[in-house]
Design a protein around this motif. Structure first.
Motif, PDB file in Angstrom:
ATOM      1  N   PRO A  81      15.074  -7.621  29.504  1.00  0.00           N
ATOM      2  CA  PRO A  81      16.154  -7.499  28.513  1.00  0.00           C
ATOM      3  C   PRO A  81      17.502  -7.176  29.146  1.00  0.00           C
ATOM      4  O   PRO A  81      18.541  -7.613  28.648  1.00  0.00           O
ATOM      5  N   VAL A  82      17.484  -6.423  30.256  1.00  0.00           N
ATOM      6  CA  VAL A  82      18.748  -6.023  30.868  1.00  0.00           C
ATOM      7  C   VAL A  82      19.428  -7.200  31.562  1.00  0.00           C
ATOM      8  O   VAL A  82      20.638  -7.199  31.770  1.00  0.00           O
ATOM      9  N   LEU A  83      18.665  -8.237  31.888  1.00  0.00           N
ATOM     10  CA  LEU A  83      19.240  -9.442  32.482  1.00  0.00           C
ATOM     11  C   LEU A  83      19.776 -10.405  31.421  1.00  0.00           C
ATOM     12  O   LEU A  83      20.297 -11.468  31.757  1.00  0.00           O
ATOM     13  N   VAL A  88      19.887  -5.390  22.258  1.00  0.00           N
ATOM     14  CA  VAL A  88      19.729  -4.520  21.088  1.00  0.00           C
ATOM     15  C   VAL A  88      18.499  -3.644  21.326  1.00  0.00           C
ATOM     16  O   VAL A  88      17.529  -4.087  21.949  1.00  0.00           O
ATOM     17  N   MET A  89      18.523  -2.408  20.819  1.00  0.00           N
ATOM     18  CA  MET A  89      17.371  -1.516  20.987  1.00  0.00           C
ATOM     19  C   MET A  89      17.211  -0.668  19.748  1.00  0.00           C
ATOM     20  O   MET A  89      18.195  -0.182  19.174  1.00  0.00           O
ATOM     21  N   GLU A 111      14.829  11.359  26.587  1.00  0.00           N
ATOM     22  CA  GLU A 111      15.878  11.562  27.587  1.00  0.00           C
ATOM     23  C   GLU A 111      15.680  10.688  28.820  1.00  0.00           C
ATOM     24  O   GLU A 111      16.625  10.406  29.555  1.00  0.00           O
ATOM     25  N   LEU A 112      14.447  10.203  29.002  1.00  0.00           N
ATOM     26  CA  LEU A 112      14.169   9.314  30.132  1.00  0.00           C
ATOM     27  C   LEU A 112      14.592   7.881  29.835  1.00  0.00           C
ATOM     28  O   LEU A 112      15.157   7.201  30.706  1.00  0.00           O
ATOM     29  N   GLY A 113      14.337   7.415  28.596  1.00  0.00           N
ATOM     30  CA  GLY A 113      14.649   6.016  28.314  1.00  0.00           C
ATOM     31  C   GLY A 113      14.749   5.693  26.841  1.00  0.00           C
ATOM     32  O   GLY A 113      14.437   4.570  26.437  1.00  0.00           O
ATOM     33  N   GLY A 114      15.196   6.629  26.022  1.00  0.00           N
ATOM     34  CA  GLY A 114      15.334   6.376  24.593  1.00  0.00           C
ATOM     35  C   GLY A 114      16.590   5.599  24.259  1.00  0.00           C
ATOM     36  O   GLY A 114      17.502   5.446  25.086  1.00  0.00           O
ATOM     37  N   ALA A 115      16.660   5.121  23.024  1.00  0.00           N
ATOM     38  CA  ALA A 115      17.806   4.311  22.607  1.00  0.00           C
ATOM     39  C   ALA A 115      19.111   5.096  22.641  1.00  0.00           C
ATOM     40  O   ALA A 115      20.155   4.568  23.060  1.00  0.00           O
ATOM     41  N   SER A 116      19.076   6.345  22.212  1.00  0.00           N
ATOM     42  CA  SER A 116      20.301   7.151  22.214  1.00  0.00           C
ATOM     43  C   SER A 116      20.806   7.375  23.632  1.00  0.00           C
ATOM     44  O   SER A 116      22.026   7.307  23.893  1.00  0.00           O
ATOM     45  N   MET A 117      19.892   7.673  24.555  1.00  0.00           N
ATOM     46  CA  MET A 117      20.310   7.871  25.945  1.00  0.00           C
ATOM     47  C   MET A 117      20.945   6.609  26.508  1.00  0.00           C
ATOM     48  O   MET A 117      22.024   6.648  27.127  1.00  0.00           O
ATOM     49  N   HIS A 118      20.302   5.456  26.292  1.00  0.00           N
ATOM     50  CA  HIS A 118      20.831   4.213  26.858  1.00  0.00           C
ATOM     51  C   HIS A 118      22.119   3.762  26.162  1.00  0.00           C
ATOM     52  O   HIS A 118      22.938   3.065  26.766  1.00  0.00           O
ATOM     53  N   GLY A 138      24.565   3.568  29.235  1.00  0.00           N
ATOM     54  CA  GLY A 138      25.360   2.403  28.852  1.00  0.00           C
ATOM     55  C   GLY A 138      24.615   1.084  29.024  1.00  0.00           C
ATOM     56  O   GLY A 138      25.237   0.022  29.082  1.00  0.00           O
ATOM     57  N   THR A 139      23.293   1.148  29.077  1.00  0.00           N
ATOM     58  CA  THR A 139      22.508  -0.058  29.358  1.00  0.00           C
ATOM     59  C   THR A 139      22.429  -0.997  28.161  1.00  0.00           C
ATOM     60  O   THR A 139      22.426  -2.220  28.333  1.00  0.00           O
ATOM     61  N   ILE A 140      22.344  -0.445  26.955  1.00  0.00           N
ATOM     62  CA  ILE A 140      22.201  -1.309  25.776  1.00  0.00           C
ATOM     63  C   ILE A 140      23.552  -1.509  25.105  1.00  0.00           C
ATOM     64  O   ILE A 140      24.486  -0.714  25.269  1.00  0.00           O
ATOM     65  N   ASP A 141      23.621  -2.589  24.314  1.00  0.00           N
ATOM     66  CA  ASP A 141      24.871  -2.929  23.639  1.00  0.00           C
ATOM     67  C   ASP A 141      24.885  -2.477  22.186  1.00  0.00           C
ATOM     68  O   ASP A 141      25.941  -2.145  21.638  1.00  0.00           O
ATOM     69  N   PHE A 142      23.729  -2.475  21.542  1.00  0.00           N
ATOM     70  CA  PHE A 142      23.649  -2.112  20.132  1.00  0.00           C
ATOM     71  C   PHE A 142      22.406  -1.257  19.904  1.00  0.00           C
ATOM     72  O   PHE A 142      21.307  -1.654  20.287  1.00  0.00           O
TER      73      PHE A 142
END
Length: 533
Positions: A179-181, A186-187, A213-220, A225-229
């Motif tokens: 997904p990051v590529l 969206v997450m 905190e490791l990889g949740g939607a709010s953290m990203h 800054g990994t996700i856009d939406f």
């Protein structure tokens, strides 16, 4: 068995495959407030009838020691979203938490390959636990394995083909790169995106950390800054995807290809079962089949009196200008060659086919192959007439074709005949088969006899002389094994075909496929390798 009984059996099995991991697994998915993969696809599409699934039978009767993996644990296909055609790839979390089996990788790669060649935007609905670890050695390292998916993500992006992803559950380990590529990501809340989960992090570096905190939607969304939406749930994520897809360009159509106003075929699709026999050994005139597929009376036969065991001609299907290459299934008589068997490729029919394929390439005409072939003619006369030379010519021009090719297997697909009629190895954009189709290097009876002779010779070398009863048991075992491997579901399970379609659906399937393959034309001249003449 008749056509209807055969189709009913396939439809019943298909319905079972579409249940994925079963009703209990679907219930578990719903308890997480998540939709199943098929529910997500249905909500994403403008109209469910636009759905053209790829590889539904993948993994058929494979991985039984691990409980199976229906449809290889991933759902792929083309459909219309916000008025645009897209390729959807959706992990089915009801099957081993959406883990990747070897066939899962191959199915995703097939979907990506179609999208790359046809320049179709991709939408990934991600919900996967990553690689299925007990089979990691068959999934991880090779050029057609897991890593190739991410390589393709990067190449597709560089080609300018849009890719959108929605993480709607697990997305762990190497699978996190997919997904990051993508261009847009969206997450949903409650999903996880990380290279290593909390338990593995604790084991590897001794760090105690929560999943959020490791990889949740709010953290990203706010820290990495990994996700856009970030979206609260599946429905919101699907709404977001539809809005983003609406901003993409409308579906293109390459100017090299021609499409007129379609007209109805001369024959009603439902009558196909009365005209075309189910038994691949039966004789019929393939022109009767063609009349069910083409618009009205548009079929113009090419070199009708020469090389008659292959029928070639120009036509329109749904308005699309096409060339058709079809195996003739009735006995024909040549003024020069005498009687010729239907379903067999002779040197004159191979020469005609090669010439016709070259002409289609000159005029940017997509080619439809109707494959029901026993193989090439053998024997002294055929060899002296240059059957190998003629067959090599066909292989050369098919391999170097620049126009889209679509293959429909309507009966047998045996040996080198499979190659000459554009089998999977020769890059058809789509390849489908009827339920009665058979796929093998040679016919079942011939192959069973050869294998039986080899086994008997081995027993004799070991000092054993099999009696009549043992030979009969061995013959039955060999025949049964060969019958299983020639079943078209066996081929579909290994993605040798993209799907199994009912005969009456053939024209509609061709029209949908033609619309996709004519989106883009490769900007290169037609050229072949050295031709034997």
């Amino acid at each position: 068995m008749n056509w209807q009984e055969l189709i009913n059996g396939f439809d019943s099995e298909q319905a079972d495959i579409e249940l994925g991991g079963g009703l209990r697994a679907i219930e578990r998915q719903h308890k997480k407030d998540r939709l199943t993969a098929r529910e997500r696809i249905t909500k994403l599409l403008d109209d469910p009838s636009s759905w053209q699934e790829i590889g539904l039978w993948a993994g058929w009767e494979m991985y039984s020691e691990w409980g199976g993996a229906k449809s290889a644990g991933v759902i792929c296909g083309l459909g219309t979203v916000s008025g645009r055609t897209v390729m959807i790839i959706a992990n089915d979390a009801t099957i081993k938490a959406g883990a990747f089996f070897p066939m899962t990788c191959k199915k995703v790669l097939r979907a990506q390959r179609i999208a790359m060649k046809c320049r179709v935007p991709l939408v990934y609905l991600v919900d996967s636990a990553g690689v299925f670890l007990p089979l990691q050695d068959e999934i991880f390292p090779d050029e057609d394995d897991f890593g190739r998916i991410f390589r393709n993500n990067a190449v597709i992006s560089a080609m300018g083909v849009p890719q959108l992803a929605a993480i709607m559950g697990n997305c762990v380990a190497g699978g996190g790169y997919l997904p990051v590529l993508c261009d847009k990501l969206v997450m949903t809340e409650g999903s996880g995106l990380y290279l290593a989960g909390p338990a593995l992090v604790k084991s590897a570096i001794g760090q105690d950390v929560s999943s959020e905190e490791l990889g949740g939607a709010s953290m990203h969304a706010s820290i990495s800054g990994t996700i856009d939406f970030k979206e609260p749930d599946d429905d919101s994520a699907i709404t977001r995807l539809r809005s983003l897809i609406e901003m993409l360009p409308e579906d293109p159509s390459a100017q090299e290809f021609r499409c007129d106003t379609p007209t109805d075929p001369a024959e009603d699709a439902q009558n196909i079962y009365d005209k075309i026999p189910m038994d691949p050994q039966s004789r019929y005139d393939v022109r009767d089949l063609i009349q069910f597929l083409v618009d009205g009376s548009t079929f113009q036969e090419y070199k009708a009196e020469y090389g008659q065991t292959i029928v070639c001609g120009y036509a329109k299907i749904g308005g699309h200008h096409v060339g058709i290459v079809a195996n003739q299934r009735t006995v024909v008589k040549s003024e020069k060659e005498g009687m010729q068997y239907g379903g067999v490729i002779y040197h004159d029919s191979a020469d005609k086919e090669a010439r016709f394929i070259m002409d289609c390439n000159q005029t940017w005409t997509p080619i439809i192959f109707l494959q029901d072939v026993m193989g090439f003619m053998v024997g002294r006369d055929s060899e002296q007439a240059g059957i190998i030379r003629a067959g090599a010519k066909v292989v050369n021009v098919i391999s170097n074709s620049r126009v889209p090719k679509i293959t429909i297997i309507t009966g047998g697909s045996y040996g080198a005949g499979n190659y000459a009629m554009c089998g999977k190895a020769f890059d058809p954009r789509f390849i489908y088969a009827w339920p009665n189709a058979r796929y093998a290097v040679m016919g079942g009876k011939q192959a069973a006899k050869v294998i039986l002779d080899i086994n008997i010779a081995a027993l004799k070398r070991a000092g054993q002389e099999p009696d009549a009863e043992e030979m009969e048991a061995l013959r039955d075992k060999v025949q049964s094994a060969y019958d299983t491997s020639t079943d078209i579901r066996y081929a579909a399970g290994r993605l040798w075909v993209d799907g199994i379609i009912n005969p009456s659906e053939t024209r509609d399937t061709l029209i949908r496929s033609l619309k996709t393959v004519t989106r883009h034309a490769d900007d290169e001249p037609f050229r072949t390798g050295v031709l034997q003449v």
